[in-house]
Write a protein that holds these residues in place. Structure first.
Motif, PDB file in Angstrom:
ATOM      1  N   UNK A   1      59.600  48.069  30.111  1.00 29.04           N
ATOM      2  CA  UNK A   1      58.520  47.115  29.401  1.00 29.04           C
ATOM      3  C   UNK A   1      56.915  48.168  29.335  1.00 29.04           C
ATOM      4  N   UNK A   2      56.259  47.572  28.546  1.00 32.14           N
ATOM      5  CA  UNK A   2      55.174  48.091  28.329  1.00 32.14           C
ATOM      6  C   UNK A   2      54.460  47.500  29.049  1.00 32.14           C
ATOM      7  N   UNK A   3      54.043  46.908  29.916  1.00 31.73           N
ATOM      8  CA  UNK A   3      53.162  47.369  31.269  1.00 31.73           C
ATOM      9  C   UNK A   3      52.066  46.245  31.107  1.00 31.73           C
ATOM     10  N   UNK A   4      51.377  46.271  32.496  1.00 31.01           N
ATOM     11  CA  UNK A   4      50.581  45.303  32.582  1.00 31.01           C
ATOM     12  C   UNK A   4      49.423  45.701  33.583  1.00 31.01           C
ATOM     13  N   UNK A   5      47.927  46.215  32.984  1.00 31.23           N
ATOM     14  CA  UNK A   5      46.736  45.740  33.257  1.00 31.23           C
ATOM     15  C   UNK A   5      46.953  45.271  34.623  1.00 31.23           C
ATOM     16  N   UNK A   6      46.147  45.797  36.043  1.00 34.77           N
ATOM     17  CA  UNK A   6      46.164  45.282  36.791  1.00 34.77           C
ATOM     18  C   UNK A   6      44.473  46.229  37.292  1.00 34.77           C
ATOM     19  N   UNK A   7      43.334  45.479  37.401  1.00 37.10           N
ATOM     20  CA  UNK A   7      41.910  45.584  37.925  1.00 37.10           C
ATOM     21  C   UNK A   7      41.502  45.344  39.466  1.00 37.10           C
ATOM     22  N   UNK A   8      40.785  45.652  40.075  1.00 36.07           N
ATOM     23  CA  UNK A   8      40.183  45.388  41.467  1.00 36.07           C
ATOM     24  C   UNK A   8      39.755  45.449  41.768  1.00 36.07           C
ATOM     25  N   UNK A   9      38.663  44.478  41.371  1.00 38.13           N
ATOM     26  CA  UNK A   9      37.211  44.959  41.696  1.00 38.13           C
ATOM     27  C   UNK A   9      36.436  45.130  43.896  1.00 38.13           C
ATOM     28  N   UNK A  10      35.564  45.653  43.532  1.00 36.15           N
ATOM     29  CA  UNK A  10      35.121  45.731  45.257  1.00 36.15           C
ATOM     30  C   UNK A  10      34.161  44.752  44.920  1.00 36.15           C
TER      31      UNK A  10
ATOM     32  N   UNK B   1      48.396  50.425  35.597  1.00 35.43           N
ATOM     33  CA  UNK B   1      49.009  49.756  34.443  1.00 35.43           C
ATOM     34  C   UNK B   1      50.325  49.684  35.915  1.00 35.43           C
ATOM     35  N   UNK B   2      50.804  48.437  35.511  1.00 33.26           N
ATOM     36  CA  UNK B   2      52.179  48.293  36.174  1.00 33.26           C
ATOM     37  C   UNK B   2      53.673  47.675  35.600  1.00 33.26           C
ATOM     38  N   UNK B   3      54.387  48.634  35.362  1.00 31.36           N
ATOM     39  CA  UNK B   3      55.431  48.186  34.961  1.00 31.36           C
ATOM     40  C   UNK B   3      57.031  47.903  35.385  1.00 31.36           C
ATOM     41  N   UNK B   4      57.457  47.330  34.811  1.00 26.50           N
ATOM     42  CA  UNK B   4      59.345  47.167  35.221  1.00 26.50           C
ATOM     43  C   UNK B   4      59.988  47.471  35.067  1.00 26.50           C
TER      44      UNK B   4
ATOM     45  N   UNK C   1      51.131  53.569  37.429  1.00 29.55           N
ATOM     46  CA  UNK C   1      50.272  54.270  37.340  1.00 29.55           C
ATOM     47  C   UNK C   1      49.081  54.365  37.454  1.00 29.55           C
ATOM     48  N   UNK C   2      48.063  54.779  37.917  1.00 29.30           N
ATOM     49  CA  UNK C   2      46.931  55.001  38.047  1.00 29.30           C
ATOM     50  C   UNK C   2      46.439  55.533  37.271  1.00 29.30           C
ATOM     51  N   UNK C   3      44.872  56.161  36.372  1.00 28.15           N
ATOM     52  CA  UNK C   3      44.350  57.011  35.728  1.00 28.15           C
ATOM     53  C   UNK C   3      44.822  58.044  36.674  1.00 28.15           C
TER      54      UNK C   3
END
Length: 121
Positions: free
Chosen positions: A112-121, A92-95, A39-41
């Motif tokens: 799960x509670x989720x884990x943040x994945x951030x990819x910078x350009x 945020x990635x959730x399983x 889920x992205x903002x």
């Protein structure tokens, strides 16, 4: 307590890789189908990949060829290997497990509670 715990998120440059893990709590002895959502903002939660207990996988078109879902049933753990990451993968990635067995009782729709994945350009 019936829960899933994600790990492995972080900040990575575009083109990089991350490996997410999703582990069932110690009291869980079996998990059926496992799904990774993100889920992205400002956006709705999106199904990214899924894997059955037998290992059959499915992916959303936007990650095919870049992401790989896998699992180790004996460890009640699933993984999401993410390669060639793009800024649009930031979320945020959730399983999720559709059913999890704990002490002889099946629990439905475990997250799960989720884990943040951030990819910078």
């Amino acid at each position: 307590q019936v829960q899933l715990v994600e790990s492995g998120g972080g900040l990575v440059q575009a083109g990089g890789s991350l490996r997410l893990s999703c582990a069932g709590s110690r009291s869980i002895s079996r998990i059926n189908n496992i799904r990774w959502y993100r889920q992205a903002p400002g956006k709705q939660r999106e199904l990214v990949a899924s894997i059955t207990e037998g290992g059959t996988t499915n992916y959303v078109d936007s990650v095919k060829g870049r992401f790989t879902i896998s699992r180790e049933n004996v460890k009640n753990t699933a993984y999401l290997q993410m390669n060639s990451l793009k800024p649009e993968d930031t979320a945020v990635y959730y399983c999720n497990a559709d059913r999890a067995l704990r002490l002889g009782t099946w629990y439905l729709d475990v997250w799960g509670q989720g884990t943040q994945v951030t990819v910078s350009s």
